[in-house]
Design a protein around this motif. Structure first.
Motif, PDB file in Angstrom:
ATOM      1  N   GLU A   1      10.467   1.269 -34.216  1.00  0.00           N
ATOM      2  CA  GLU A   1      10.212  -0.007 -34.977  1.00  0.00           C
ATOM      3  C   GLU A   1      10.331   0.152 -36.537  1.00  0.00           C
ATOM      4  N   ARG A   2       9.655   1.381 -36.739  1.00  0.00           N
ATOM      5  CA  ARG A   2      10.036   1.740 -38.283  1.00  0.00           C
ATOM      6  C   ARG A   2      11.092   2.588 -38.720  1.00  0.00           C
ATOM      7  N   GLY A   3      12.001   3.184 -37.801  1.00  0.00           N
ATOM      8  CA  GLY A   3      12.896   3.834 -37.906  1.00  0.00           C
ATOM      9  C   GLY A   3      12.517   5.326 -38.562  1.00  0.00           C
ATOM     10  N   ILE A   4      11.422   5.837 -38.127  1.00  0.00           N
ATOM     11  CA  ILE A   4      11.051   7.036 -38.183  1.00  0.00           C
ATOM     12  C   ILE A   4      11.459   7.950 -36.926  1.00  0.00           C
ATOM     13  N   VAL A   5      12.073   8.894 -37.186  1.00  0.00           N
ATOM     14  CA  VAL A   5      12.836   9.840 -36.387  1.00  0.00           C
ATOM     15  C   VAL A   5      11.762  11.036 -35.722  1.00  0.00           C
ATOM     16  N   PRO A   6      11.593  10.863 -34.419  1.00  0.00           N
ATOM     17  CA  PRO A   6      10.427  11.768 -34.029  1.00  0.00           C
ATOM     18  C   PRO A   6      10.977  13.109 -33.574  1.00  0.00           C
ATOM     19  N   GLU A   7      10.075  14.086 -33.636  1.00  0.00           N
ATOM     20  CA  GLU A   7      10.462  15.383 -33.187  1.00  0.00           C
ATOM     21  C   GLU A   7       9.558  15.636 -32.056  1.00  0.00           C
ATOM     22  N   TYR A   8      10.178  15.592 -30.914  1.00  0.00           N
ATOM     23  CA  TYR A   8       8.957  15.625 -29.785  1.00  0.00           C
ATOM     24  C   TYR A   8       8.427  17.164 -29.264  1.00  0.00           C
TER      25      TYR A   8
ATOM     26  N   GLY B   1      18.829   7.528 -32.744  1.00  0.00           N
ATOM     27  CA  GLY B   1      19.701   7.709 -31.388  1.00  0.00           C
ATOM     28  C   GLY B   1      19.718   9.134 -30.802  1.00  0.00           C
ATOM     29  N   HIS B   2      19.153  10.189 -31.830  1.00  0.00           N
ATOM     30  CA  HIS B   2      19.435  11.399 -31.236  1.00  0.00           C
ATOM     31  C   HIS B   2      18.029  11.959 -30.721  1.00  0.00           C
ATOM     32  N   VAL B   3      18.070  12.739 -29.562  1.00  0.00           N
ATOM     33  CA  VAL B   3      16.744  13.446 -29.257  1.00  0.00           C
ATOM     34  C   VAL B   3      16.801  14.735 -29.818  1.00  0.00           C
ATOM     35  N   HIS B   4      15.700  15.154 -30.589  1.00  0.00           N
ATOM     36  CA  HIS B   4      15.399  16.536 -30.996  1.00  0.00           C
ATOM     37  C   HIS B   4      14.121  17.048 -30.467  1.00  0.00           C
ATOM     38  N   VAL B   5      13.806  18.177 -29.881  1.00  0.00           N
ATOM     39  CA  VAL B   5      12.565  18.840 -29.135  1.00  0.00           C
ATOM     40  C   VAL B   5      12.373  19.995 -29.861  1.00  0.00           C
ATOM     41  N   ASP B   6      10.992  20.191 -29.887  1.00  0.00           N
ATOM     42  CA  ASP B   6      10.530  21.639 -30.602  1.00  0.00           C
ATOM     43  C   ASP B   6       9.773  22.182 -29.581  1.00  0.00           C
TER      44      ASP B   6
ATOM     45  N   THR C   1      19.062  18.281 -28.853  1.00  0.00           N
ATOM     46  CA  THR C   1      19.149  19.561 -29.417  1.00  0.00           C
ATOM     47  C   THR C   1      17.587  20.276 -29.214  1.00  0.00           C
ATOM     48  N   PHE C   2      17.366  21.366 -29.723  1.00  0.00           N
ATOM     49  CA  PHE C   2      15.985  21.920 -29.618  1.00  0.00           C
ATOM     50  C   PHE C   2      15.895  23.084 -30.732  1.00  0.00           C
ATOM     51  N   SER C   3      14.841  23.215 -31.188  1.00  0.00           N
ATOM     52  CA  SER C   3      14.109  24.250 -32.105  1.00  0.00           C
ATOM     53  C   SER C   3      13.168  24.786 -31.379  1.00  0.00           C
ATOM     54  N   ALA C   4      12.570  25.905 -31.743  1.00  0.00           N
ATOM     55  CA  ALA C   4      11.651  26.863 -31.061  1.00  0.00           C
ATOM     56  C   ALA C   4      10.873  27.680 -32.065  1.00  0.00           C
TER      57      ALA C   4
ATOM     58  N   THR D   1      22.456  22.827 -44.151  1.00  0.00           N
ATOM     59  CA  THR D   1      21.898  22.097 -45.239  1.00  0.00           C
ATOM     60  C   THR D   1      21.268  21.051 -44.996  1.00  0.00           C
ATOM     61  N   THR D   2      20.553  20.515 -45.996  1.00  0.00           N
ATOM     62  CA  THR D   2      19.707  19.069 -45.678  1.00  0.00           C
ATOM     63  C   THR D   2      20.482  18.283 -45.396  1.00  0.00           C
ATOM     64  N   ALA D   3      21.661  17.931 -45.965  1.00  0.00           N
ATOM     65  CA  ALA D   3      22.451  16.911 -45.585  1.00  0.00           C
ATOM     66  C   ALA D   3      23.020  17.004 -44.049  1.00  0.00           C
ATOM     67  N   GLU D   4      23.439  18.442 -43.713  1.00  0.00           N
ATOM     68  CA  GLU D   4      23.890  18.407 -42.595  1.00  0.00           C
ATOM     69  C   GLU D   4      22.966  18.492 -41.499  1.00  0.00           C
ATOM     70  N   ALA D   5      21.501  18.838 -41.854  1.00  0.00           N
ATOM     71  CA  ALA D   5      20.504  18.569 -40.789  1.00  0.00           C
ATOM     72  C   ALA D   5      19.959  16.981 -40.598  1.00  0.00           C
ATOM     73  N   ARG D   6      20.367  16.277 -41.570  1.00  0.00           N
ATOM     74  CA  ARG D   6      20.303  14.662 -41.718  1.00  0.00           C
ATOM     75  C   ARG D   6      21.028  14.376 -40.649  1.00  0.00           C
ATOM     76  N   GLY D   7      22.492  14.733 -40.541  1.00  0.00           N
ATOM     77  CA  GLY D   7      23.303  14.345 -39.895  1.00  0.00           C
ATOM     78  C   GLY D   7      23.159  14.843 -38.257  1.00  0.00           C
ATOM     79  N   LEU D   8      22.623  15.869 -38.097  1.00  0.00           N
ATOM     80  CA  LEU D   8      22.264  16.316 -36.961  1.00  0.00           C
ATOM     81  C   LEU D   8      21.180  15.476 -36.209  1.00  0.00           C
ATOM     82  N   LEU D   9      20.017  15.247 -37.044  1.00  0.00           N
ATOM     83  CA  LEU D   9      18.937  14.716 -36.571  1.00  0.00           C
ATOM     84  C   LEU D   9      18.876  13.170 -36.492  1.00  0.00           C
ATOM     85  N   GLY D  10      20.020  12.518 -37.137  1.00  0.00           N
ATOM     86  CA  GLY D  10      19.923  11.019 -37.405  1.00  0.00           C
ATOM     87  C   GLY D  10      18.872  10.487 -38.282  1.00  0.00           C
ATOM     88  N   VAL D  11      18.613  11.364 -39.246  1.00  0.00           N
ATOM     89  CA  VAL D  11      17.811  11.053 -40.361  1.00  0.00           C
ATOM     90  C   VAL D  11      18.615  10.278 -41.483  1.00  0.00           C
TER      91      VAL D  11
END
Ligand code: KMH
Ligand code: ZN
Length: 280
Positions: A135-142, A166-171, A202-205, A265-275
């Motif tokens: 609802e608030r447009g906050i992107v989750p990291e699961y 719209g993008h799913v990112h897990v850690d 995408t995933f980070s660890a 970069t932070t801009a590339e990361a925003r693109g990847l994560l949908g932020v």
């Protein structure tokens, strides 16, 4: 497709005591200095837990808001607030973290033993976090501490839809006593299980304690991203306490460059994560 490496710094956490780990950033000034230096080294996301005047973990709403504003003023980092808090934090306070308006927030996908404690994440609570972030447009990291958490995520997305952006990112948070171990076979198993999630997930660890290096190497080789920081690791090498978060970020950047997957970069990361872009 191989991309650069998203590097997240988790500088503080809720578990270490300042008295035992003097290099831990606990004041706003310490956090801002750490954030600026880690961004300069190659971090793109900061996973934030804050402390009170006694350096104890807190979810104080005023402090959280002040921290988000200050990080945005001083850096271009993606600001990810922890909704996990400390194991003692009530659900209402953890949900209220979203009111501070971060770019991202963590969302842990199940309950687990957490050392001698229990990190409680009921299904209804997870649904509340997910839907409020939508609802608030906050992107989750699961946050995935165990394989079953990926099954819970599949169920969550199936019932309630994709997250904001719209993008799913897990850690993968590996090596917590009570969760999956910080080993290559465990990372491979978690990576394999991503096939049941939406394409492009995408995933980070991150590996807790001494599993930090094996988990970094396994994640890079499997096409994953990296989270490092004093939330997860306070020993740099046997007998050598971590001197600063910058030391851990610099090591992660070095590994990423060796893998020929330099930091995003932070801009590339925003693109990847949908932020959305900074200053939305
Ligand atoms: N401090 C742990 C109990 C998160 O930030 O979302 C929970 C944690 C996960 O660190
Ligand atoms: Zn955390």
């Amino acid at each position: 497709m191989t991309t650069g490496t998203l590097i997240t710094v988790a500088p503080t956490g809720a578990e270490s005591a300042k008295a035992e780990v003097p290099a831990l950033p606990v004041t706003l000034d310490e956090l801002l200095l750490t954030a600026k230096e880690c961004e300069a080294l190659g971090a793109a996301v900061i996973h934030v837990h804050i402390r009170d005047d006694e350096a104890k973990p807190t979810l104080d709403q005023g402090r959280l808001r002040e921290t988000v504003v200050a990080l945005r003023e001083s850096t271009d980092l993606i600001v990810q607030l922890s909704s996990g808090g400390a194991v003692t934090d009530p659900e209402a306070d953890r949900l209220a973290v979203l009111d501070a308006g971060p770019d991202m927030a963590s969302c842990t996908m199940g309950t687990l033993n957490f050392g001698d404690d229990v990190f409680l994440n009921r299904w209804e609570f997870i649904v509340d976090l997910h839907t409020r972030m939508q609802e608030r447009g906050i992107v989750p990291e699961y946050e995935i501490f165990d394989l079953g958490h990926l099954t819970a995520l599949q169920r969550l997305l199936g019932k309630y839809g994709l997250p904001a952006g719209g993008h799913v990112h897990v850690d993968f948070v590996m090596g917590v006593p009570g969760g999956m171990p910080g080993t290559t076979p465990a990372l491979v198993a978690a990576h394999q299980a991503l096939r049941d999630l939406p394409g492009g997930t995408t995933f980070s660890a991150t590996g807790i304690g001494r599993s930090t290096i094996p988990v970094m190497l396994a994640s890079l080789s499997a096409g994953g991203h990296l989270r490092v920081g004093m939330e997860d690791t306070v020993t740099y090498a046997k007998g050598r306490p971590v001197e600063s978060n910058m030391q851990l970020v610099a090591r992660a950047v070095g590994f990423a460059q060796l893998a020929q997957r330099p930091p995003l970069t932070t801009a590339e990361a925003r693109g990847l994560l949908g932020v959305p872009a900074a200053g939305r």
